[in-house]
Scaffold this motif. Structure first.
Motif, PDB file in Angstrom:
ATOM      1  N   ALA A 149      49.801  33.297  -8.192  1.00 46.50           N
ATOM      2  CA  ALA A 149      51.111  33.393  -8.841  1.00 46.50           C
ATOM      3  C   ALA A 149      51.390  32.058  -9.510  1.00 46.50           C
ATOM      4  O   ALA A 149      51.071  31.000  -8.966  1.00 46.50           O
ATOM      5  CB  ALA A 149      52.187  33.705  -7.812  1.00 46.50           C
ATOM      6  N   PHE A 150      51.983  32.130 -10.698  1.00 42.89           N
ATOM      7  CA  PHE A 150      52.269  30.941 -11.501  1.00 42.89           C
ATOM      8  C   PHE A 150      53.720  30.959 -11.936  1.00 42.89           C
ATOM      9  O   PHE A 150      54.240  32.010 -12.322  1.00 42.89           O
ATOM     10  CB  PHE A 150      51.398  30.938 -12.766  1.00 42.89           C
ATOM     11  CG  PHE A 150      49.940  31.016 -12.491  1.00 42.89           C
ATOM     12  CD1 PHE A 150      49.186  29.867 -12.376  1.00 42.89           C
ATOM     13  CD2 PHE A 150      49.311  32.246 -12.349  1.00 42.89           C
ATOM     14  CE1 PHE A 150      47.830  29.938 -12.130  1.00 42.89           C
ATOM     15  CE2 PHE A 150      47.952  32.330 -12.101  1.00 42.89           C
ATOM     16  CZ  PHE A 150      47.213  31.172 -11.989  1.00 42.89           C
ATOM     17  N   TYR A 151      54.357  29.797 -11.890  1.00 42.13           N
ATOM     18  CA  TYR A 151      55.714  29.681 -12.427  1.00 42.13           C
ATOM     19  C   TYR A 151      56.027  28.212 -12.709  1.00 42.13           C
ATOM     20  O   TYR A 151      55.467  27.320 -12.067  1.00 42.13           O
ATOM     21  CB  TYR A 151      56.755  30.291 -11.489  1.00 42.13           C
ATOM     22  CG  TYR A 151      56.774  29.728 -10.083  1.00 42.13           C
ATOM     23  CD1 TYR A 151      57.619  28.681  -9.732  1.00 42.13           C
ATOM     24  CD2 TYR A 151      55.955  30.261  -9.101  1.00 42.13           C
ATOM     25  CE1 TYR A 151      57.647  28.178  -8.443  1.00 42.13           C
ATOM     26  CE2 TYR A 151      55.974  29.765  -7.811  1.00 42.13           C
ATOM     27  CZ  TYR A 151      56.818  28.728  -7.490  1.00 42.13           C
ATOM     28  OH  TYR A 151      56.842  28.227  -6.208  1.00 42.13           O
ATOM     29  N   PRO A 159      61.125  29.926 -10.104  1.00 43.35           N
ATOM     30  CA  PRO A 159      60.320  31.010  -9.530  1.00 43.35           C
ATOM     31  C   PRO A 159      60.666  32.388 -10.095  1.00 43.35           C
ATOM     32  O   PRO A 159      59.864  33.312  -9.988  1.00 43.35           O
ATOM     33  CB  PRO A 159      60.618  30.930  -8.031  1.00 43.35           C
ATOM     34  CG  PRO A 159      61.912  30.210  -7.929  1.00 43.35           C
ATOM     35  CD  PRO A 159      61.955  29.269  -9.106  1.00 43.35           C
ATOM     36  N   GLU A 160      61.811  32.521 -10.748  1.00 46.07           N
ATOM     37  CA  GLU A 160      62.180  33.797 -11.367  1.00 46.07           C
ATOM     38  C   GLU A 160      61.260  34.139 -12.540  1.00 46.07           C
ATOM     39  O   GLU A 160      61.219  35.283 -12.989  1.00 46.07           O
ATOM     40  CB  GLU A 160      63.652  33.796 -11.810  1.00 46.07           C
ATOM     41  CG  GLU A 160      63.961  32.944 -13.025  1.00 46.07           C
ATOM     42  CD  GLU A 160      64.112  31.437 -12.770  1.00 46.07           C
ATOM     43  OE1 GLU A 160      64.363  30.703 -13.740  1.00 46.07           O
ATOM     44  OE2 GLU A 160      63.981  30.998 -11.601  1.00 46.07           O
ATOM     45  N   GLN A 161      60.479  33.168 -13.022  1.00 43.75           N
ATOM     46  CA  GLN A 161      59.541  33.399 -14.117  1.00 43.75           C
ATOM     47  C   GLN A 161      58.118  33.655 -13.608  1.00 43.75           C
ATOM     48  O   GLN A 161      57.166  33.653 -14.381  1.00 43.75           O
ATOM     49  CB  GLN A 161      59.545  32.219 -15.078  1.00 43.75           C
ATOM     50  CG  GLN A 161      60.839  32.061 -15.837  1.00 43.75           C
ATOM     51  CD  GLN A 161      60.758  30.939 -16.861  1.00 43.75           C
ATOM     52  OE1 GLN A 161      59.709  30.659 -17.426  1.00 43.75           O
ATOM     53  NE2 GLN A 161      61.880  30.286 -17.100  1.00 43.75           N
ATOM     54  N   MET A 162      57.966  33.883 -12.311  1.00 43.16           N
ATOM     55  CA  MET A 162      56.659  34.054 -11.696  1.00 43.16           C
ATOM     56  C   MET A 162      55.876  35.207 -12.327  1.00 43.16           C
ATOM     57  O   MET A 162      56.420  36.280 -12.561  1.00 43.16           O
ATOM     58  CB  MET A 162      56.822  34.320 -10.198  1.00 43.16           C
ATOM     59  CG  MET A 162      55.520  34.406  -9.434  1.00 43.16           C
ATOM     60  SD  MET A 162      55.781  34.681  -7.661  1.00 43.16           S
ATOM     61  CE  MET A 162      56.535  33.121  -7.175  1.00 43.16           C
ATOM     62  N   ILE A 163      54.615  34.921 -12.606  1.00 46.50           N
ATOM     63  CA  ILE A 163      53.697  35.967 -13.057  1.00 46.50           C
ATOM     64  C   ILE A 163      52.449  35.907 -12.173  1.00 46.50           C
ATOM     65  O   ILE A 163      52.158  34.874 -11.554  1.00 46.50           O
ATOM     66  CB  ILE A 163      53.325  35.830 -14.545  1.00 46.50           C
ATOM     67  CG1 ILE A 163      52.601  34.527 -14.808  1.00 46.50           C
ATOM     68  CG2 ILE A 163      54.542  35.953 -15.436  1.00 46.50           C
ATOM     69  CD1 ILE A 163      51.910  34.515 -16.150  1.00 46.50           C
ATOM     70  N   PHE A 164      51.717  37.010 -12.113  1.00 42.98           N
ATOM     71  CA  PHE A 164      50.596  37.136 -11.190  1.00 42.98           C
ATOM     72  C   PHE A 164      49.277  37.344 -11.919  1.00 42.98           C
ATOM     73  O   PHE A 164      49.231  37.987 -12.963  1.00 42.98           O
ATOM     74  CB  PHE A 164      50.833  38.311 -10.229  1.00 42.98           C
ATOM     75  CG  PHE A 164      52.023  38.111  -9.355  1.00 42.98           C
ATOM     76  CD1 PHE A 164      51.909  37.453  -8.150  1.00 42.98           C
ATOM     77  CD2 PHE A 164      53.270  38.570  -9.750  1.00 42.98           C
ATOM     78  CE1 PHE A 164      53.018  37.251  -7.347  1.00 42.98           C
ATOM     79  CE2 PHE A 164      54.377  38.372  -8.953  1.00 42.98           C
ATOM     80  CZ  PHE A 164      54.253  37.707  -7.746  1.00 42.98           C
ATOM     81  N   SER A 165      48.236  36.833 -11.312  1.00 42.85           N
ATOM     82  CA  SER A 165      46.886  37.069 -11.829  1.00 42.85           C
ATOM     83  C   SER A 165      46.453  38.477 -11.442  1.00 42.85           C
ATOM     84  O   SER A 165      47.014  39.081 -10.521  1.00 42.85           O
ATOM     85  CB  SER A 165      45.908  36.061 -11.212  1.00 42.85           C
ATOM     86  OG  SER A 165      45.642  36.374  -9.851  1.00 42.85           O
ATOM     87  N   PRO A 166      45.424  38.966 -12.116  1.00 43.77           N
ATOM     88  CA  PRO A 166      44.813  40.195 -11.613  1.00 43.77           C
ATOM     89  C   PRO A 166      44.095  39.863 -10.300  1.00 43.77           C
ATOM     90  O   PRO A 166      43.795  38.691 -10.029  1.00 43.77           O
ATOM     91  CB  PRO A 166      43.813  40.575 -12.709  1.00 43.77           C
ATOM     92  CG  PRO A 166      43.546  39.321 -13.449  1.00 43.77           C
ATOM     93  CD  PRO A 166      44.779  38.478 -13.320  1.00 43.77           C
ATOM     94  N   PRO A 167      43.816  40.862  -9.475  1.00 44.33           N
ATOM     95  CA  PRO A 167      43.096  40.577  -8.226  1.00 44.33           C
ATOM     96  C   PRO A 167      41.670  40.124  -8.520  1.00 44.33           C
ATOM     97  O   PRO A 167      41.052  40.565  -9.488  1.00 44.33           O
ATOM     98  CB  PRO A 167      43.115  41.918  -7.493  1.00 44.33           C
ATOM     99  CG  PRO A 167      43.314  42.939  -8.548  1.00 44.33           C
ATOM    100  CD  PRO A 167      44.115  42.274  -9.630  1.00 44.33           C
TER     101      PRO A 167
END
Length: 126
Positions: free
Chosen positions: A98-100, A105-113
């Motif tokens: 997860a990156f933000y 943290p409300e802008q958090m986006i996730f990598s694919p698995p």
């Protein structure tokens, strides 16, 4: 496009996912505990970046101290020994990052698995 895909696309755009592009790891990545995994990105975000890890949806905490400059586009993650195998399995295909931007943290986006496994494990055994 179905309604769920449309909703997810809209949500991602509202949360700033267009401003951050993960280059590596991707869903075909196989990493080994105890070795380095480069994390590469491009972003228009400013300031510093927080990077977190999760296995199967379970938070493993921050990988960095939220002081990685966003503009660097690189973080070298030394995957701890027993990061996955300490819980019993030889590996997991469901590791996500997860990156933000620091403080947002409300802008958090996730990598694919992607996959992390113990040294010497066969990736077909888990």
């Amino acid at each position: 496009m179905n309604k769920i895909a449309l909703l997810l696309t809209l949500l991602a755009s509202l949360l700033g996912a267009k401003d951050f592009q993960l280059l590596y790891p991707h869903n075909q990545t196989l990493c080994v505990e105890g070795s380095l995994c480069p994390i590469l990105w491009r972003s228009d975000w400013k300031g510093t970046l927080c990077i977190e890890a999760a296995i199967g949806g379970h938070d493993k905490g921050l990988l960095n101290d939220c002081q990685t400059p966003v503009g660097s586009g690189l973080y070298l993650w030394e995957i701890p020994e027993r990061f996955v195998s300490g819980f019993g399995p030889e590996g997991s295909r469901d590791v996500r990052l997860a990156f933000y931007p620091a403080g947002h943290p409300e802008q958090m986006i996730f990598s694919p698995p992607f996959t992390v496994m113990r040294p010497g494990a066969c990736h077909t055994n888990f």
